[in-house]
Motif scaffolding. Structure first.
Motif, PDB file in Angstrom:
ATOM      1  N   ALA A  25       3.329  -1.509  -7.939  1.00  0.00           N
ATOM      2  CA  ALA A  25       4.514  -2.248  -7.523  1.00  0.00           C
ATOM      3  C   ALA A  25       4.796  -3.346  -8.539  1.00  0.00           C
ATOM      4  N   TRP A  26       6.038  -3.684  -8.633  1.00  0.00           N
ATOM      5  CA  TRP A  26       6.434  -4.799  -9.487  1.00  0.00           C
ATOM      6  C   TRP A  26       7.366  -5.693  -8.718  1.00  0.00           C
ATOM      7  N   PRO A  27       7.282  -6.947  -8.772  1.00  0.00           N
ATOM      8  CA  PRO A  27       6.202  -7.700  -9.390  1.00  0.00           C
ATOM      9  C   PRO A  27       4.928  -7.592  -8.569  1.00  0.00           C
ATOM     10  N   PRO A  28       3.799  -7.935  -9.175  1.00  0.00           N
ATOM     11  CA  PRO A  28       2.530  -7.817  -8.444  1.00  0.00           C
ATOM     12  C   PRO A  28       2.443  -8.834  -7.301  1.00  0.00           C
ATOM     13  N   PRO A  29       1.581  -8.537  -6.314  1.00  0.00           N
ATOM     14  CA  PRO A  29       1.408  -9.474  -5.202  1.00  0.00           C
ATOM     15  C   PRO A  29       0.967 -10.837  -5.726  1.00  0.00           C
ATOM     16  N   PRO A  30       1.304 -11.899  -5.110  1.00  0.00           N
ATOM     17  CA  PRO A  30       1.787 -12.017  -3.733  1.00  0.00           C
ATOM     18  C   PRO A  30       3.301 -11.937  -3.605  1.00  0.00           C
ATOM     19  N   ALA A  31       4.040 -11.764  -4.722  1.00  0.00           N
ATOM     20  CA  ALA A  31       5.501 -11.665  -4.639  1.00  0.00           C
ATOM     21  C   ALA A  31       5.896 -10.393  -3.907  1.00  0.00           C
ATOM     22  N   ASP A  32       7.057 -10.403  -3.277  1.00  0.00           N
ATOM     23  CA  ASP A  32       7.568  -9.198  -2.619  1.00  0.00           C
ATOM     24  C   ASP A  32       7.929  -8.177  -3.685  1.00  0.00           C
ATOM     25  N   PRO A  33       7.520  -6.915  -3.499  1.00  0.00           N
ATOM     26  CA  PRO A  33       7.797  -5.894  -4.522  1.00  0.00           C
ATOM     27  C   PRO A  33       9.283  -5.531  -4.576  1.00  0.00           C
ATOM     28  N   CYS A  34       9.786  -5.412  -5.792  1.00  0.00           N
ATOM     29  CA  CYS A  34      11.166  -4.968  -6.025  1.00  0.00           C
ATOM     30  C   CYS A  34      11.186  -3.496  -6.418  1.00  0.00           C
TER      31      CYS A  34
END
Length: 166
Positions: free
Chosen positions: A1-10
């Motif tokens: 996934a991008w961006p990597p956690p902890p950000a919400d994946p786009c």
């Protein structure tokens, strides 16, 4: 996934597709028998250097691939994988773009210098050759086919039957 956690994946990886088996397509009995006798398997239908990709109104994928000079239609709902290297006796030389509308497939072949329209059985309906030198891209815009010609540095707009539109 991008961006990597902890950000919400786009962007999230779902799966990859390269052979009919990847969408659950299963060849018929006689095809399996012929493949067993000849030693060919699903690798013969594997995407080889995919180049152009489009999605039709039903969410099906249409891919051109220059490694085998072929076009593939992936009907994901019906688990159907169709592949053409030629239509009505005309071999593709460099299929670079394709779109699908209703019952018609449109393929831009840059080496042949034309856009070929054909049905699911590979029967050519017509070809657009006039005013084309090196078609390199295709798009559908309502009832119009938009063709990018890289040699002529222009965009050509046609109807879905090949007639020129303004």
């Amino acid at each position: 996934a991008w961006p990597p956690p902890p950000a919400d994946p786009c962007i999230v990886y779902v799966r990859d597709l390269s052979t009919p088996k990847d969408i659950g397509a299963r060849p018929g009995f006689f095809t399996r028998l012929a493949n067993t006798i000849t030693g060919l398997g699903s690798d013969a239908k594997k995407l080889d250097r995919p180049f152009g990709l489009s999605v039709d109104e039903a969410g099906n994928l249409l891919a051109t691939y220059t490694g085998a000079n072929a076009v593939c239609f992936l009907d994901l709902a019906r688990k159907k994988w169709l592949r053409w290297t030629s239509v009505s006796g005309q071999s593709f030389m460099s299929p670079v773009a394709a779109v699908h509308h209703a019952q018609t497939f449109f393929v831009a072949d840059s080496a042949l210098g034309k856009v070929i329209a054909f049905d699911e059985k590979g029967k050519v309906q017509f070809a657009i050759t006039n005013q084309l030198e090196r078609p390199a891209g295709l798009a559908l815009l309502g009832d119009r086919l938009v063709i990018a010609d890289s040699q002529l540095h222009q965009i050509i707009i046609c109807g879905l039957h090949g007639d020129k539109k303004s």
